[in-house]
Design a protein around this motif. Structure first.
Motif, mmCIF file in Angstrom:
data_model
loop_
_atom_site.group_PDB
_atom_site.id
_atom_site.type_symbol
_atom_site.label_atom_id
_atom_site.label_comp_id
_atom_site.label_asym_id
_atom_site.label_seq_id
_atom_site.Cartn_x
_atom_site.Cartn_y
_atom_site.Cartn_z
ATOM 1 N N LYS A 250 0.890 -1.302 -0.050
ATOM 2 C CA LYS A 250 -0.099 0.201 -0.064
ATOM 3 C C LYS A 250 0.816 1.462 0.030
ATOM 4 C CE LYS A 250 -3.840 -2.321 2.224
ATOM 5 N NZ LYS A 250 -4.854 -2.063 3.436
ATOM 6 N N GLY A 251 2.121 1.125 -0.147
ATOM 7 C CA GLY A 251 2.963 2.417 -0.219
ATOM 8 C C GLY A 251 3.260 2.978 1.133
ATOM 9 N N VAL A 252 2.945 2.422 2.268
ATOM 10 C CA VAL A 252 3.223 3.047 3.399
ATOM 11 C C VAL A 252 4.565 3.457 3.638
ATOM 12 C CG1 VAL A 252 3.421 2.703 6.021
ATOM 13 C CG2 VAL A 252 1.561 1.975 4.608
ATOM 14 N N ASN A 253 6.033 3.075 3.089
ATOM 15 C CA ASN A 253 7.103 3.057 3.061
ATOM 16 C C ASN A 253 7.710 3.451 1.988
ATOM 17 O OD1 ASN A 253 7.764 1.690 5.813
ATOM 18 N ND2 ASN A 253 6.767 -0.140 4.880
ATOM 19 N N ASP A 254 6.862 3.958 0.991
ATOM 20 C CA ASP A 254 7.224 4.537 -0.211
ATOM 21 C C ASP A 254 8.457 5.774 -0.235
ATOM 22 O OD1 ASP A 254 6.068 2.705 -1.669
ATOM 23 O OD2 ASP A 254 4.687 4.126 -2.431
ATOM 24 N N HIS A 255 8.022 6.495 0.783
ATOM 25 C CA HIS A 255 9.021 7.895 0.927
ATOM 26 C C HIS A 255 9.836 8.225 2.027
ATOM 27 C CE1 HIS A 255 6.845 9.240 -2.880
ATOM 28 N NE2 HIS A 255 5.257 8.844 -2.293
ATOM 29 N N ILE A 256 10.098 6.831 2.702
ATOM 30 C CA ILE A 256 10.887 7.258 3.936
ATOM 31 C C ILE A 256 12.373 7.283 3.676
ATOM 32 C CG2 ILE A 256 9.287 5.967 5.553
ATOM 33 C CD1 ILE A 256 10.790 3.650 5.130
ATOM 34 N N MET A 257 12.908 7.323 2.558
ATOM 35 C CA MET A 257 14.090 7.326 2.058
ATOM 36 C C MET A 257 14.323 8.690 1.363
ATOM 37 S SD MET A 257 15.870 4.838 3.325
ATOM 38 C CE MET A 257 17.260 4.844 2.810
ATOM 39 N N ASP A 258 13.390 9.551 0.938
ATOM 40 C CA ASP A 258 13.397 10.685 0.239
ATOM 41 C C ASP A 258 14.403 11.727 0.694
ATOM 42 O OD1 ASP A 258 11.627 9.590 -1.415
ATOM 43 O OD2 ASP A 258 9.874 10.948 -0.853
ATOM 44 N N GLU A 259 14.580 12.133 2.150
ATOM 45 C CA GLU A 259 15.173 13.000 2.379
ATOM 46 C C GLU A 259 16.697 12.559 2.961
ATOM 47 O OE1 GLU A 259 13.068 15.136 5.440
ATOM 48 O OE2 GLU A 259 11.536 15.791 3.948
ATOM 49 N N ILE A 260 17.016 11.298 2.604
ATOM 50 C CA ILE A 260 18.437 10.685 3.149
ATOM 51 C C ILE A 260 19.076 10.433 2.113
ATOM 52 C CG2 ILE A 260 19.309 8.747 4.273
ATOM 53 C CD1 ILE A 260 16.763 7.959 5.665
#
Length: 334
Positions: A250-260
């Motif tokens: 469901k994409g819950v973790n899709d953006h957790i790396m965006d700012e790393i």
């Protein structure tokens, strides 16, 4: 597990209001504490060989029932399974125990959680150990399981995650709950090669479980452990445990790396990796290059000839190698 340890379990409420049930044993002298993080569809009981071995040698132990399992909260909303939030849950447990010198050890989904402990909270740990599932982080939005299966077939000659097609269905928890012994027999099959069909190929595990068939139970899955698994899952159900998969789908973790930044995704602390030659889901051909790519703080890799459950199938070797790595690699810090 040593029955005397049952009384050492306790509960804490994390900063986001979830209850975690966990085993806590203090370290003796300067020995570090090992944080054991299990995966699907288990509880902290999966680490009983390691808990007994390391606690007897003076190591501290913290072994939680992870979110959705055992005595821990069982959210039905997939959004609760954001990996960075679960990583913070574990830090909350360590803070409650006032533990400082920690080595994180993960298996299956537990390995993905310690990957985020490495990325976001590396300074809190002496080192990190992955069992069968390597260091892994989302590369971006999840493209969908069908695309993943197609890419795996092109790359490895077969799909690897066919069972996800079953797990993504709304009725999967009910099907598994009605045929739980069949399901457990697949995940803990005595022959790792059963996974080449039942886990890799879409539709196979669902058809097998719905028919109520069973494989030969793994020799390493004792009668007591088998009974514990069944009782725990019958009591808590499968809806919450399957949210580990639903959170990805469901994409819950899709953006957790965006700012790393990319350079901050490397493993800067010493790493240990137990790789299984017959894990047909977390395959050797993917796992080894992945660890070698990211482990920049030193890597000890130990090969096992069996399947996915190395800490259960070959506990003596796993424990000895892990202890040796801690002694030889981390002794200056310990």
């Amino acid at each position: 597990m040593n029955e005397s340890l049952i009384s050492e379990y306790k509960d804490t409420i994390t900063s986001r209001g979830l209850t975690y049930h966990y085993l806590s044993l203090p370290a003796v002298g300067d020995k570090p504490t090992l944080l054991f993080v299990h995966g699907f569809p288990s509880t902290s009981y999966d680490w009983y060989h390691q808990i007994n071995y390391f606690s007897e040698r003076g190591f501290g132990v913290v072994a939680p029932d992870m979110l959705g399992y055992g005595g821990t909260s069982k959210p039905t909303d997939a959004s609760s399974f954001l990996r960075t939030a679960i990583a913070q849950d574990l830090l909350d447990i360590l803070d409650a125990e006032k533990v400082q010198k920690v080595v994180a050890v993960g298996h299956d989904w537990g390995s993905t959680v310690i990957s985020f402990l490495s990325i976001k909270h590396s300074d809190r740990f002496l080192g990190f150990a992955w069992a069968t599932v390597p260091y892994d982080v989302p590369a971006g939005p999840f493209p969908g399981i069908d695309i993943i299966l197609e890419l795996q077939t092109k790359t490895y000659g077969r799909p690897l995650l066919g069972y996800w097609k079953f797990f993504e269905q709304e009725r999967a928890p009910l099907i598994i709950e009605k045929n739980l012994e069949s399901f457990i027999s697949v995940l803990y099959s005595d022959d790792p090669d059963d996974w080449l069909t039942l886990m890799n190929q879409p539709g196979e595990i669902q058809a097998f479980v719905e028919s109520g068939k069973t494989t030969k139970r793994a020799r390493y899955l004792t009668k007591d452990h088998h009974s514990h698994l069944l009782a725990s899952l019958r009591k808590g159900g499968l809806t919450s445990p399957l949210n580990w998969y639903q959170a990805v789908l469901k994409g819950v973790n899709d953006h957790i790396m965006d700012e790393i930044p990319e350079e901050n995704r490397l493993i800067r602390k010493p790493a240990f990796f137990a790789v299984a030659k017959k894990d047909h889901v977390c395959i050797y051909e993917y796992a080894v290059p992945q660890m070698e790519k990211y482990a920049k703080g030193g890597l000890k890799m130990v090969e096992f000839q069996g399947g996915h459950w190395v800490q259960l199938e070959e506990p003596e070797t796993f424990n000895r190698e892990l202890e040796g790595w801690i002694r030889d690699t981390l002794q200056q810090s310990c």
